[in-house]
Design an enzyme around this catalytic site. Sequence first.
Site, PDB file in Angstrom:
ATOM      1  N   ASN A   9       0.875  -1.167   0.000  1.00 42.20           N
ATOM      2  CA  ASN A   9       0.000   0.000   0.000  1.00 42.20           C
ATOM      3  C   ASN A   9       0.915   1.219   0.000  1.00 42.20           C
ATOM      4  O   ASN A   9       1.512   1.561   1.017  1.00 42.20           O
ATOM      5  CB  ASN A   9      -0.865  -0.043   1.269  1.00 42.20           C
ATOM      6  CG  ASN A   9      -1.829   1.116   1.351  1.00 42.20           C
ATOM      7  OD1 ASN A   9      -1.794   2.025   0.508  1.00 42.20           O
ATOM      8  ND2 ASN A   9      -2.677   1.112   2.353  1.00 42.20           N
ATOM      9  N   HIS A 179     -12.954   2.775   0.071  1.00 42.41           N
ATOM     10  CA  HIS A 179     -12.932   1.751   1.137  1.00 42.41           C
ATOM     11  C   HIS A 179     -13.567   0.443   0.672  1.00 42.41           C
ATOM     12  O   HIS A 179     -13.999  -0.373   1.493  1.00 42.41           O
ATOM     13  CB  HIS A 179     -13.727   2.204   2.383  1.00 42.41           C
ATOM     14  CG  HIS A 179     -13.052   3.250   3.210  1.00 42.41           C
ATOM     15  ND1 HIS A 179     -13.754   4.148   3.974  1.00 42.41           N
ATOM     16  CD2 HIS A 179     -11.750   3.543   3.407  1.00 42.41           C
ATOM     17  CE1 HIS A 179     -12.916   4.941   4.605  1.00 42.41           C
ATOM     18  NE2 HIS A 179     -11.691   4.599   4.273  1.00 42.41           N
ATOM     19  N   GLU A 383      -8.036  -5.389   5.246  1.00 44.88           N
ATOM     20  CA  GLU A 383      -7.935  -5.066   3.826  1.00 44.88           C
ATOM     21  C   GLU A 383      -6.775  -5.813   3.172  1.00 44.88           C
ATOM     22  O   GLU A 383      -6.872  -6.223   2.022  1.00 44.88           O
ATOM     23  CB  GLU A 383      -7.770  -3.549   3.652  1.00 44.88           C
ATOM     24  CG  GLU A 383      -9.052  -2.803   3.974  1.00 44.88           C
ATOM     25  CD  GLU A 383      -8.846  -1.309   4.189  1.00 44.88           C
ATOM     26  OE1 GLU A 383      -8.358  -0.937   5.269  1.00 44.88           O
ATOM     27  OE2 GLU A 383      -9.178  -0.534   3.293  1.00 44.88           O
TER      28      GLU A 383
END
Length: 398
Positions: A9, A179, A383
């Site tokens: 990320n 999200h 996630e």
Amino acid sequence: MSTRVLVINSGSSSIKYQLLDVETHEALATGLVERIGQPTGKLKHTGPAGTTTLEQPVPDHEAGMAMVLQLFEEHGPRLVESELTAVGHRIVQGGSVFAGPAVIDDAVLQQIDDLSSLAPLHNPANVAGVRAARHAFPSTPHVAVFDTAFHSTLEPAAYEYAIDREVARRYAIRRYGAHGTSHLYVSRQAAAFLGKDPSEVNVIVLHLGNGASATAVRGGRSVETSMGLTPLEGLVMGTRSGDLDPAVLFHLARVAGMSIDELDDLLNRRSGMLGLSGHTDMRDVHAAVEAGDENARTALDVYYHRIKGYVGSYYAHLGRVDAIVFTAGIGENDDLVRAGALAGLERLGIEVDPERNAGRITEEKVISPDGAEVTVLVIPTNEELEIARQAVETISAG
Ligand code: ADP
């Protein structure tokens, strides 16, 4: 086939990573490179040998990625490229182009870069991370997992803004949401928790972190979500305003002479809980309320009021709600917010049991009373695991 995935990320000045085994759900290593491009960079790597921290300049993402490789090499686990199924990348904006994960080649990377005008802070940073990781792992497949993809099932009624159609078309103005990876993961976990297939349940997910969003999920598909063209719309957040009359912007430009950049800064970085109470972190807001701070009290009231409005709206859109799920930093940890946001909704079958709700919740748990019409749940989001899973699925399908 190994099921190890390195999840990356990458932000404008940071790279977060996790090495995950999708089969066992185990995080084999996690780490963070911060302050890329600044005079001193910071690296933190946690693996089998514990946590290592370093401070040294990290000029760019390429250098950061090379240091990450070295950390794996020196502190483990050793990253044998042949044993990595994929590198999974979190990509913020997939526009109308990506409705699901994609194996990254030059053309896909170009498309992600082309979407930068819709996410100027995020997509260029994601692209820099992908480029660096492709250099570091040239023979491993790289998969892009988009934050917007789960919301690609929104109908025009939910994603169109009521503005001039031609302007909207020309500039790709619509609601994309965000999200999505978290909303997908959490809504699926909720269905499994209830012993049902995702296609059988209607869920409202409240992802309340520093950024916050609500999503209505019908039968496994996102049908409404609170974030819009960008993650500014919707709920009140740590520093973002969420919904407001767009005329506030023209008004401030006219009466206060504020520039576009100043308005952007005001709404994205100086509003929300920070603007209302002077505190970004919900723990500090509660402490201020305890100390008798009226602004903090009102800030919390605005925060709850907004969530409640979305729950009511999504109830109306879904018709039947099986579960409401709290997740992310505030949703998982803050019992006052969980109780406050849903207070007074008993007529809708929504209730929170004070004992079940008490304290921080670190595992999937029901917080509504037995027999309640709507099951209220806390489900910790993950996630990274969802990105890793999707990366493996995408590679297996290819
Ligand atoms: P993001 O991923 O959007 O940066 P997180 O989901 O990690 O955010 O949530 C961070 C926020 O969670 C913090 O800003 C804080 O408001 C809130 N938070 C974290 N721990 C607690 C806690 N114990 N009680 C209340 N709020 C908490």
